[in-house]
Scaffold this motif. Structure first.
Motif, mmCIF file in Angstrom:
data_model
loop_
_atom_site.group_PDB
_atom_site.id
_atom_site.type_symbol
_atom_site.label_atom_id
_atom_site.label_comp_id
_atom_site.label_asym_id
_atom_site.label_seq_id
_atom_site.Cartn_x
_atom_site.Cartn_y
_atom_site.Cartn_z
ATOM 1 N N VAL A 98 -5.008 12.676 10.199
ATOM 2 C CA VAL A 98 -4.362 13.513 11.210
ATOM 3 C C VAL A 98 -5.390 14.530 11.709
ATOM 4 C CG1 VAL A 98 -2.510 15.161 11.675
ATOM 5 C CG2 VAL A 98 -2.102 13.218 10.129
ATOM 6 N N LEU A 99 -5.760 14.403 12.969
ATOM 7 C CA LEU A 99 -6.731 15.327 13.563
ATOM 8 C C LEU A 99 -6.006 16.593 14.017
ATOM 9 C CD1 LEU A 99 -9.708 15.707 14.543
ATOM 10 C CD2 LEU A 99 -8.929 14.833 16.750
ATOM 11 N N ALA A 100 -6.568 17.754 13.677
ATOM 12 C CA ALA A 100 -5.910 19.018 14.017
ATOM 13 C C ALA A 100 -6.940 20.096 14.309
ATOM 14 C CB ALA A 100 -4.993 19.458 12.874
ATOM 15 N N TRP A 101 -6.484 21.123 15.033
ATOM 16 C CA TRP A 101 -7.311 22.279 15.378
ATOM 17 C C TRP A 101 -6.794 23.494 14.620
ATOM 18 C CZ3 TRP A 101 -11.796 23.728 16.967
ATOM 19 C CH2 TRP A 101 -12.008 25.036 17.433
ATOM 20 N N THR B 258 3.052 15.164 5.996
ATOM 21 C CA THR B 258 2.412 14.878 4.706
ATOM 22 C C THR B 258 1.072 15.592 4.598
ATOM 23 O OG1 THR B 258 3.460 12.704 4.507
ATOM 24 C CG2 THR B 258 1.448 13.055 3.264
ATOM 25 N N ALA B 259 0.248 15.471 5.638
ATOM 26 C CA ALA B 259 -1.092 16.070 5.608
ATOM 27 C C ALA B 259 -1.019 17.588 5.473
ATOM 28 C CB ALA B 259 -1.860 15.683 6.870
ATOM 29 N N LEU B 260 -0.118 18.221 6.209
ATOM 30 C CA LEU B 260 0.002 19.677 6.154
ATOM 31 C C LEU B 260 0.574 20.143 4.822
ATOM 32 C CD1 LEU B 260 1.270 20.319 9.782
ATOM 33 C CD2 LEU B 260 -0.951 20.992 8.840
ATOM 34 N N PRO C 111 -8.338 17.316 2.897
ATOM 35 C CA PRO C 111 -7.088 17.603 2.205
ATOM 36 C C PRO C 111 -6.077 16.512 2.526
ATOM 37 C CG PRO C 111 -7.886 19.550 3.378
ATOM 38 C CD PRO C 111 -8.718 18.383 3.843
ATOM 39 N N GLY C 112 -5.268 16.142 1.545
ATOM 40 C CA GLY C 112 -4.258 15.124 1.813
ATOM 41 C C GLY C 112 -3.842 14.399 0.563
ATOM 42 N N GLY C 113 -2.907 13.470 0.728
ATOM 43 C CA GLY C 113 -2.412 12.711 -0.404
ATOM 44 C C GLY C 113 -1.244 11.838 -0.018
ATOM 45 N N ALA C 114 -0.521 11.371 -1.028
ATOM 46 C CA ALA C 114 0.574 10.435 -0.827
ATOM 47 C C ALA C 114 1.772 11.110 -0.158
ATOM 48 C CB ALA C 114 0.987 9.840 -2.160
ATOM 49 N N GLY D 38 0.830 -1.191 0.000
ATOM 50 C CA GLY D 38 0.000 0.000 0.000
ATOM 51 C C GLY D 38 0.865 1.241 0.000
ATOM 52 N N ARG D 39 0.338 2.316 -0.546
ATOM 53 C CA ARG D 39 1.089 3.574 -0.627
ATOM 54 C C ARG D 39 0.783 4.431 0.595
ATOM 55 N NH1 ARG D 39 1.277 7.846 -5.747
ATOM 56 N NH2 ARG D 39 3.108 8.999 -4.994
ATOM 57 N N GLU D 40 1.815 4.783 1.340
ATOM 58 C CA GLU D 40 1.634 5.599 2.540
ATOM 59 C C GLU D 40 1.107 6.982 2.174
ATOM 60 O OE1 GLU D 40 1.987 4.970 5.769
ATOM 61 O OE2 GLU D 40 2.594 2.873 5.495
ATOM 62 N N SER D 41 0.097 7.420 2.905
ATOM 63 C CA SER D 41 -0.490 8.734 2.663
ATOM 64 C C SER D 41 -1.113 9.247 3.954
ATOM 65 C CB SER D 41 -1.534 8.667 1.546
ATOM 66 O OG SER D 41 -2.577 7.778 1.899
ATOM 67 N N ALA D 42 -1.567 10.484 3.920
ATOM 68 C CA ALA D 42 -2.185 11.086 5.103
ATOM 69 C C ALA D 42 -3.199 12.125 4.668
ATOM 70 C CB ALA D 42 -1.130 11.731 6.004
ATOM 71 N N VAL D 43 -4.220 12.318 5.492
ATOM 72 C CA VAL D 43 -5.206 13.363 5.262
ATOM 73 C C VAL D 43 -5.332 14.215 6.519
ATOM 74 C CG1 VAL D 43 -6.525 12.069 3.537
ATOM 75 C CG2 VAL D 43 -7.139 11.888 5.959
ATOM 76 N N LEU D 44 -5.753 15.448 6.348
ATOM 77 C CA LEU D 44 -5.886 16.376 7.468
ATOM 78 C C LEU D 44 -7.353 16.551 7.824
ATOM 79 C CD1 LEU D 44 -4.179 18.281 9.295
ATOM 80 C CD2 LEU D 44 -4.768 20.123 7.697
#
Length: 222
Positions: free
Chosen positions: A115-118, A78-80, A64-67, A26-32
Protein backbone atom coordinates in the motif's frame (compact mmCIF):
# COMPACT_ATOMS: atom_id res chain seq x y z
CA UNK A 1 4.57 11.56 -7.28
CA UNK A 2 2.70 12.18 -10.53
CA UNK A 3 4.73 9.90 -12.84
CA UNK A 4 4.78 7.12 -10.24
CA UNK A 5 1.03 7.18 -9.64
CA UNK A 6 0.35 7.29 -13.38
CA UNK A 7 2.61 4.27 -13.95
CA UNK A 8 1.03 2.32 -11.09
CA UNK A 9 -2.30 2.60 -12.87
CA UNK A 10 -1.13 -0.07 -15.32
CA UNK A 11 1.28 -1.97 -13.04
CA UNK A 12 1.21 -5.76 -12.90
CA UNK A 13 2.73 -8.23 -10.46
CA UNK A 14 5.33 -9.08 -13.11
CA UNK A 15 6.69 -5.53 -12.80
CA UNK A 16 7.76 -6.30 -9.22
CA UNK A 17 8.66 -9.99 -9.11
CA UNK A 18 9.44 -13.03 -11.25
CA UNK A 19 7.18 -15.15 -9.03
CA UNK A 20 3.61 -15.64 -10.19
CA UNK A 21 0.98 -14.91 -7.53
CA UNK A 22 -1.20 -18.01 -6.91
CA UNK A 23 -4.81 -17.71 -8.01
CA UNK A 24 -5.90 -19.10 -4.64
CA UNK A 25 -4.37 -19.90 -1.27
CA UNK A 26 -1.72 -18.00 0.60
CA UNK A 27 -2.27 -15.82 3.65
CA UNK A 28 -3.61 -12.35 2.84
CA UNK A 29 -1.39 -9.58 4.15
CA UNK A 30 -0.36 -6.00 3.43
CA UNK A 31 2.64 -3.73 3.90
CA UNK A 32 2.83 0.05 4.06
CA UNK A 33 5.22 1.74 1.62
CA UNK A 34 5.24 5.07 3.44
CA UNK A 35 6.91 8.00 1.68
CA UNK A 36 7.59 11.23 3.55
CA UNK A 37 9.97 14.17 3.48
CA UNK A 38 12.39 15.74 5.95
CA UNK A 39 14.23 19.09 5.78
CA UNK A 40 17.78 18.59 4.61
CA UNK A 41 17.37 15.02 3.37
CA UNK A 42 14.32 15.29 1.11
CA UNK A 43 11.90 12.45 0.33
CA UNK A 44 12.32 9.22 2.27
CA UNK A 45 10.71 5.86 3.00
CA UNK A 46 9.98 4.26 6.37
CA UNK A 47 11.76 0.94 6.92
CA UNK A 48 11.92 -1.23 10.01
CA UNK A 49 14.32 -4.04 10.88
CA UNK A 50 12.81 -7.25 12.17
CA UNK A 51 14.19 -8.70 15.40
CA UNK A 52 16.91 -11.33 14.97
CA UNK A 53 14.96 -13.80 17.11
CA UNK A 54 11.91 -14.15 14.84
CA UNK A 55 11.18 -17.51 13.19
CA UNK A 56 10.57 -15.95 9.77
CA UNK A 57 12.42 -13.02 8.12
CA UNK A 58 14.66 -12.67 11.19
CA UNK A 59 16.81 -9.54 11.15
CA UNK A 60 15.51 -8.49 7.75
CA UNK A 61 14.63 -4.86 6.92
CA UNK A 62 11.02 -4.57 5.79
CA UNK A 63 8.08 -2.28 5.27
CA UNK A 64 5.70 -2.15 8.25
CA UNK A 65 2.95 -4.69 7.76
CA UNK A 66 1.70 -8.19 8.33
CA UNK A 67 -1.18 -10.62 8.03
CA UNK A 68 -4.76 -9.41 7.65
CA UNK A 69 -7.17 -9.72 10.56
CA UNK A 70 -10.84 -10.62 10.00
CA UNK A 71 -11.93 -7.15 11.14
CA UNK A 72 -9.69 -5.34 8.63
CA UNK A 73 -11.83 -3.66 5.96
CA UNK A 74 -9.19 -3.86 3.24
CA UNK A 75 -5.45 -3.91 2.52
CA UNK A 76 -4.86 -0.27 3.60
CA UNK A 77 -6.60 -1.03 6.91
CA UNK A 78 -4.29 -4.01 7.46
CA UNK A 79 -1.15 -2.03 6.57
CA UNK A 80 -2.07 0.91 8.80
CA UNK A 81 -3.07 -1.30 11.74
CA UNK A 82 0.17 -3.26 11.53
CA UNK A 83 2.23 -0.06 11.26
CA UNK A 84 0.52 1.26 14.38
CA UNK A 85 1.20 -1.97 16.28
CA UNK A 86 4.82 -2.23 15.13
CA UNK A 87 6.10 1.36 15.26
CA UNK A 88 3.28 3.47 16.74
CA UNK A 89 2.27 5.11 13.44
CA UNK A 90 -0.79 7.36 13.71
CA UNK A 91 -3.09 6.38 10.83
CA UNK A 92 -4.50 9.92 10.68
CA UNK A 93 -1.04 11.20 9.70
CA UNK A 94 -1.09 9.14 6.49
CA UNK A 95 -2.74 9.62 3.10
CA UNK A 96 -3.19 6.37 1.18
CA UNK A 97 -2.35 6.85 -2.51
CA UNK A 98 -2.57 3.47 -4.21
CA UNK A 99 -2.62 -0.29 -3.83
CA UNK A 100 0.02 -2.24 -5.75
CA UNK A 101 -0.63 -5.68 -7.29
CA UNK A 102 -0.72 -8.63 -4.93
CA UNK A 103 2.69 -10.29 -4.61
CA UNK A 104 3.57 -13.76 -3.30
CA UNK A 105 6.31 -14.52 -0.73
CA UNK A 106 6.89 -18.31 -0.97
CA UNK A 107 8.93 -18.70 2.24
CA UNK A 108 5.99 -17.55 4.38
CA UNK A 109 3.20 -18.21 1.83
CA UNK A 110 1.96 -14.63 2.27
CA UNK A 111 0.07 -12.93 -0.54
CA UNK A 112 1.04 -9.32 0.07
CA UNK A 113 -0.62 -6.12 -1.11
CA UNK A 114 1.86 -3.22 -0.87
CA UNK A 115 0.00 0.00 0.00
CA UNK A 116 1.66 3.20 -1.20
CA UNK A 117 1.03 6.19 1.08
CA UNK A 118 2.19 9.74 1.79
CA UNK A 119 3.15 10.75 5.35
CA UNK A 120 1.57 14.21 5.35
CA UNK A 121 2.05 14.75 9.11
CA UNK A 122 5.24 12.92 10.19
CA UNK A 123 5.79 12.21 13.87
CA UNK A 124 8.31 10.19 15.90
CA UNK A 125 8.03 6.41 15.57
CA UNK A 126 9.82 3.63 17.42
CA UNK A 127 9.74 -0.15 17.90
CA UNK A 128 6.64 -0.90 19.99
CA UNK A 129 7.63 -4.52 20.60
CA UNK A 130 11.42 -5.09 20.68
CA UNK A 131 10.86 -8.85 20.35
CA UNK A 132 9.47 -8.20 16.86
CA UNK A 133 11.05 -4.93 15.68
CA UNK A 134 14.66 -4.04 16.43
CA UNK A 135 15.02 -0.72 14.63
CA UNK A 136 13.07 1.88 12.64
CA UNK A 137 14.58 4.30 10.12
CA UNK A 138 13.57 6.81 7.48
CA UNK A 139 15.86 6.10 4.52
CA UNK A 140 16.31 9.05 2.11
CA UNK A 141 15.43 8.33 -1.52
CA UNK A 142 18.57 10.22 -2.57
CA UNK A 143 20.69 7.69 -0.68
CA UNK A 144 18.75 4.69 -1.95
CA UNK A 145 19.31 5.70 -5.59
CA UNK A 146 22.98 6.61 -5.06
CA UNK A 147 24.93 4.12 -7.25
CA UNK A 148 27.46 3.73 -4.44
CA UNK A 149 24.70 2.27 -2.26
CA UNK A 150 23.31 -0.18 -4.84
CA UNK A 151 24.30 -3.84 -4.65
CA UNK A 152 22.97 -7.30 -5.31
CA UNK A 153 22.96 -9.97 -2.62
CA UNK A 154 23.35 -13.73 -2.91
CA UNK A 155 21.29 -15.81 -0.49
CA UNK A 156 22.77 -19.15 0.71
CA UNK A 157 20.07 -20.83 -1.44
CA UNK A 158 21.69 -19.29 -4.53
CA UNK A 159 18.95 -16.67 -5.04
CA UNK A 160 20.32 -13.31 -6.20
CA UNK A 161 18.40 -10.03 -6.06
CA UNK A 162 18.75 -6.26 -5.77
CA UNK A 163 19.61 -4.60 -2.47
CA UNK A 164 20.39 -1.22 -0.93
CA UNK A 165 23.18 -0.64 1.58
CA UNK A 166 22.15 2.55 3.40
CA UNK A 167 22.88 3.87 6.90
CA UNK A 168 24.02 0.53 8.24
CA UNK A 169 20.99 -1.33 6.87
CA UNK A 170 21.10 -3.87 4.07
CA UNK A 171 17.64 -3.79 2.47
CA UNK A 172 17.13 -6.92 0.36
CA UNK A 173 14.55 -9.53 -0.59
CA UNK A 174 10.89 -8.63 -1.09
CA UNK A 175 11.31 -5.09 0.27
CA UNK A 176 14.24 -4.28 -2.00
CA UNK A 177 12.42 -5.70 -5.02
CA UNK A 178 9.42 -3.46 -4.44
CA UNK A 179 11.62 -0.42 -3.82
CA UNK A 180 13.69 -1.12 -6.92
CA UNK A 181 10.56 -1.25 -9.09
CA UNK A 182 9.00 1.87 -7.55
CA UNK A 183 12.18 3.92 -7.98
CA UNK A 184 12.26 2.97 -11.67
CA UNK A 185 8.56 3.71 -12.18
CA UNK A 186 8.87 7.09 -10.49
CA UNK A 187 11.83 8.08 -12.66
CA UNK A 188 14.05 8.44 -9.58
CA UNK A 189 16.49 5.59 -10.22
CA UNK A 190 20.06 6.28 -11.33
CA UNK A 191 22.31 3.99 -13.40
CA UNK A 192 24.39 1.60 -11.27
CA UNK A 193 26.65 -1.38 -11.81
CA UNK A 194 24.76 -4.68 -11.42
CA UNK A 195 28.10 -6.50 -11.21
CA UNK A 196 28.42 -5.62 -7.53
CA UNK A 197 27.48 -8.74 -5.58
CA UNK A 198 27.84 -9.62 -1.89
CA UNK A 199 26.87 -12.71 0.02
CA UNK A 200 24.03 -12.21 2.47
CA UNK A 201 25.62 -11.68 5.91
CA UNK A 202 24.52 -13.65 8.98
CA UNK A 203 21.46 -12.35 10.85
CA UNK A 204 22.43 -9.44 13.07
CA UNK A 205 25.69 -8.66 11.27
CA UNK A 206 26.56 -4.93 11.24
CA UNK A 207 27.32 -2.74 9.52
CA UNK A 208 25.75 -3.62 6.21
CA UNK A 209 28.28 -4.69 3.55
CA UNK A 210 29.56 -2.01 1.24
CA UNK A 211 27.92 -1.83 -2.15
CA UNK A 212 31.31 -1.41 -3.73
CA UNK A 213 32.78 -4.81 -2.86
CA UNK A 214 33.02 -8.25 -4.42
CA UNK A 215 32.87 -7.64 -8.17
CA UNK A 216 31.72 -10.83 -9.92
CA UNK A 217 31.50 -12.30 -13.37
CA UNK A 218 28.02 -11.67 -14.76
CA UNK A 219 27.91 -15.22 -16.16
CA UNK A 220 27.52 -16.48 -12.58
CA UNK A 221 24.42 -14.40 -11.92
CA UNK A 222 20.98 -15.89 -12.62
Amino acid sequence: MGPLLARLGTARAEDFTRLATPESGGRESAVLVLLGEQPGTGPDVLILQRAATLRQHAGQPAFPGGAADPEDADAPATALREANEEVGLDASSVTVLAELPKLWIPVSDFVVTPVLAWWHAPHPVHPCEPAEVAHVARLPIAELVDPANRVRVRHPSGWIGPAFSVRGMLVWGFTAGVLDALLEMGGWARPWSPGRLVDLPPVGATPAPSAGTDEVDETRVH
